[in-house]
Design a protein around this motif. Structure first.
Motif, PDB file in Angstrom:
ATOM      1  N   MET A  90       0.849  -1.177   0.000  1.00  0.00           N
ATOM      2  CA  MET A  90       0.000   0.000   0.000  1.00  0.00           C
ATOM      3  C   MET A  90       0.894   1.239   0.000  1.00  0.00           C
ATOM      4  N   GLN A  91       0.640   2.127  -0.920  1.00  0.00           N
ATOM      5  CA  GLN A  91       1.385   3.378  -0.992  1.00  0.00           C
ATOM      6  C   GLN A  91       0.464   4.535  -0.615  1.00  0.00           C
ATOM      7  N   ILE A  92       0.936   5.378   0.282  1.00  0.00           N
ATOM      8  CA  ILE A  92       0.239   6.619   0.602  1.00  0.00           C
ATOM      9  C   ILE A  92       1.010   7.716  -0.118  1.00  0.00           C
ATOM     10  N   ARG A  93       0.300   8.452  -0.966  1.00  0.00           N
ATOM     11  CA  ARG A  93       0.967   9.502  -1.733  1.00  0.00           C
ATOM     12  C   ARG A  93       0.049  10.704  -1.881  1.00  0.00           C
ATOM     13  N   GLN A  94       0.640  11.812  -2.291  1.00  0.00           N
ATOM     14  CA  GLN A  94      -0.143  13.012  -2.535  1.00  0.00           C
ATOM     15  C   GLN A  94      -0.984  12.796  -3.798  1.00  0.00           C
ATOM     16  N   ALA A  95      -2.221  13.283  -3.762  1.00  0.00           N
ATOM     17  CA  ALA A  95      -3.093  13.184  -4.930  1.00  0.00           C
ATOM     18  C   ALA A  95      -2.506  14.022  -6.061  1.00  0.00           C
ATOM     19  N   ARG A  96      -2.771  13.567  -7.285  1.00  0.00           N
ATOM     20  CA  ARG A  96      -2.257  14.280  -8.457  1.00  0.00           C
ATOM     21  C   ARG A  96      -3.312  14.294  -9.554  1.00  0.00           C
ATOM     22  N   GLU A  97      -3.041  15.061 -10.594  1.00  0.00           N
ATOM     23  CA  GLU A  97      -3.943  15.122 -11.741  1.00  0.00           C
ATOM     24  C   GLU A  97      -4.296  13.693 -12.162  1.00  0.00           C
ATOM     25  N   GLY A  98      -5.546  13.479 -12.455  1.00  0.00           N
ATOM     26  CA  GLY A  98      -6.009  12.159 -12.868  1.00  0.00           C
ATOM     27  C   GLY A  98      -6.589  11.321 -11.743  1.00  0.00           C
ATOM     28  N   ASP A  99      -6.434  11.748 -10.495  1.00  0.00           N
ATOM     29  CA  ASP A  99      -6.934  10.983  -9.338  1.00  0.00           C
ATOM     30  C   ASP A  99      -8.359  11.353  -8.950  1.00  0.00           C
ATOM     31  N   ALA A 100      -8.884  12.455  -9.459  1.00  0.00           N
ATOM     32  CA  ALA A 100     -10.165  12.980  -8.965  1.00  0.00           C
ATOM     33  C   ALA A 100     -11.303  11.979  -9.095  1.00  0.00           C
ATOM     34  N   LYS A 101     -11.391  11.277 -10.219  1.00  0.00           N
ATOM     35  CA  LYS A 101     -12.499  10.339 -10.395  1.00  0.00           C
ATOM     36  C   LYS A 101     -12.418   9.188  -9.387  1.00  0.00           C
ATOM     37  N   GLU A 143      -3.437  26.242  -2.936  1.00  0.00           N
ATOM     38  CA  GLU A 143      -3.389  26.527  -1.499  1.00  0.00           C
ATOM     39  C   GLU A 143      -2.373  25.602  -0.841  1.00  0.00           C
ATOM     40  N   LYS A 144      -1.381  26.201  -0.233  1.00  0.00           N
ATOM     41  CA  LYS A 144      -0.262  25.435   0.334  1.00  0.00           C
ATOM     42  C   LYS A 144      -0.553  24.876   1.716  1.00  0.00           C
ATOM     43  N   GLU A 145      -1.645  25.279   2.319  1.00  0.00           N
ATOM     44  CA  GLU A 145      -1.898  24.841   3.687  1.00  0.00           C
ATOM     45  C   GLU A 145      -2.964  23.762   3.768  1.00  0.00           C
ATOM     46  N   LYS A 146      -3.109  23.010   2.682  1.00  0.00           N
ATOM     47  CA  LYS A 146      -4.001  21.856   2.652  1.00  0.00           C
ATOM     48  C   LYS A 146      -3.257  20.700   1.995  1.00  0.00           C
ATOM     49  N   ILE A 147      -3.647  19.499   2.377  1.00  0.00           N
ATOM     50  CA  ILE A 147      -3.048  18.321   1.765  1.00  0.00           C
ATOM     51  C   ILE A 147      -4.156  17.324   1.435  1.00  0.00           C
ATOM     52  N   LEU A 148      -3.996  16.626   0.328  1.00  0.00           N
ATOM     53  CA  LEU A 148      -4.905  15.565  -0.100  1.00  0.00           C
ATOM     54  C   LEU A 148      -4.042  14.364  -0.445  1.00  0.00           C
ATOM     55  N   LEU A 149      -4.234  13.295   0.311  1.00  0.00           N
ATOM     56  CA  LEU A 149      -3.464  12.066   0.140  1.00  0.00           C
ATOM     57  C   LEU A 149      -4.375  10.937  -0.321  1.00  0.00           C
ATOM     58  N   VAL A 150      -3.804  10.000  -1.061  1.00  0.00           N
ATOM     59  CA  VAL A 150      -4.545   8.803  -1.457  1.00  0.00           C
ATOM     60  C   VAL A 150      -3.791   7.562  -0.995  1.00  0.00           C
ATOM     61  N   ALA A 151      -4.566   6.497  -0.785  1.00  0.00           N
ATOM     62  CA  ALA A 151      -4.013   5.175  -0.504  1.00  0.00           C
ATOM     63  C   ALA A 151      -4.174   4.373  -1.774  1.00  0.00           C
ATOM     64  N   GLU A 152      -3.042   3.984  -2.343  1.00  0.00           N
ATOM     65  CA  GLU A 152      -3.036   3.305  -3.639  1.00  0.00           C
ATOM     66  C   GLU A 152      -2.453   1.907  -3.491  1.00  0.00           C
ATOM     67  N   GLN A 153      -3.188   0.927  -3.994  1.00  0.00           N
ATOM     68  CA  GLN A 153      -2.711  -0.450  -3.979  1.00  0.00           C
ATOM     69  C   GLN A 153      -1.618  -0.623  -5.033  1.00  0.00           C
ATOM     70  N   ALA A 154      -0.908  -1.740  -4.961  1.00  0.00           N
ATOM     71  CA  ALA A 154       0.160  -2.030  -5.912  1.00  0.00           C
ATOM     72  C   ALA A 154      -0.352  -2.047  -7.354  1.00  0.00           C
ATOM     73  N   GLY A 180      -2.423  -0.027  -8.584  1.00  0.00           N
ATOM     74  CA  GLY A 180      -2.782   1.324  -8.977  1.00  0.00           C
ATOM     75  C   GLY A 180      -4.170   1.762  -8.553  1.00  0.00           C
ATOM     76  N   LYS A 181      -4.941   0.871  -7.942  1.00  0.00           N
ATOM     77  CA  LYS A 181      -6.299   1.221  -7.513  1.00  0.00           C
ATOM     78  C   LYS A 181      -6.258   2.057  -6.239  1.00  0.00           C
ATOM     79  N   ILE A 182      -6.947   3.185  -6.259  1.00  0.00           N
ATOM     80  CA  ILE A 182      -7.073   4.031  -5.075  1.00  0.00           C
ATOM     81  C   ILE A 182      -8.222   3.491  -4.229  1.00  0.00           C
ATOM     82  N   VAL A 183      -7.913   3.168  -2.969  1.00  0.00           N
ATOM     83  CA  VAL A 183      -8.913   2.565  -2.078  1.00  0.00           C
ATOM     84  C   VAL A 183      -9.272   3.469  -0.898  1.00  0.00           C
ATOM     85  N   GLY A 184      -8.617   4.619  -0.800  1.00  0.00           N
ATOM     86  CA  GLY A 184      -8.909   5.535   0.290  1.00  0.00           C
ATOM     87  C   GLY A 184      -8.240   6.873   0.066  1.00  0.00           C
ATOM     88  N   PHE A 185      -8.663   7.848   0.845  1.00  0.00           N
ATOM     89  CA  PHE A 185      -8.037   9.166   0.791  1.00  0.00           C
ATOM     90  C   PHE A 185      -8.269   9.883   2.107  1.00  0.00           C
TER      91      PHE A 185
END
Length: 179
Positions: A1-12, A55-66, A68-73
């Motif tokens: 499981m990888q926790i990473r910052q959200a990026r373009e293409g993750d919104a859906k 806005e630099k004072e907010k963060i959006l992270l996703v939990a991504e499986q190996a 590539g499926k996002i299962v949480g944020f």
């Protein structure tokens, strides 16, 4: 499981997790009619905007499986309302039902808290519906109910509670009064 910052293409994928987790978590709490009308498509613009925000004072992270499926944020930043004496807030933590109970929520929350430390924030709030099963998680992470308010969802009043940590350093540690 990888926790990473959200990026373009993750919104859906984030919108899907948001919608589906509401449908499973709040079934029996919020009306079926309201939940049945939630759509991923309606939530995509919200998450696209958050990802694109400068806005630099907010963060959006996703939990991504190996695979590539996002299962949480999770997302957080400075406390939004200013009503209570807390300076940081976790705005949301959502996981697909199949991803719950695997410590993914803990990993997401801890990384948001680490980010809040970089902003020099000292305290934390998390708002949740009182009947949300995740309230137990917030209690296990050391949060205590510090405020409540009523809000309307789908035409029904719901009690929302704020869990607080006066000292951000204590997030994840149970207080002795809860043991």
């Amino acid at each position: 499981m990888q926790i990473r910052q959200a990026r373009e293409g993750d919104a859906k994928a984030i919108a899907y997790v948001h919608t589906e987790s509401w449908k499973t978590t709040y079934r029996g709490i919020i009306s079926d009619e309201f939940l049945d009308h939630l759509t991923t498509e309606a939530r995509v613009p919200q998450w696209e905007q958050m990802i694109r925000s400068s806005e630099k004072e907010k963060i959006l992270l996703v939990a991504e499986q190996a695979d590539g499926k996002i299962v949480g944020f999770a997302c957080g930043g400075r406390e939004r309302e200013g009503k209570l004496a807390y300076d940081g807030e976790i705005y949301a933590i959502y996981l697909l039902q199949a991803a719950q109970g695997q410590r993914i929520g803990t990993m997401l929350a801890n990384q948001v808290v680490q980010y809040l430390h970089t902003l020099k924030l000292r305290s934390l709030l998390i708002w949740a519906l009182e009947k949300n099963p995740a309230c137990r998680f917030y209690e296990q992470m050391g949060g205590t109910v510090v405020h409540s308010q009523t809000l309307s969802i789908g035409g029904e009043n719901q009690l929302e509670v704020a869990y607080g940590w006066q000292d951000l350093q204590l997030f994840g540690k149970r207080s002795t009064s809860q043991e």
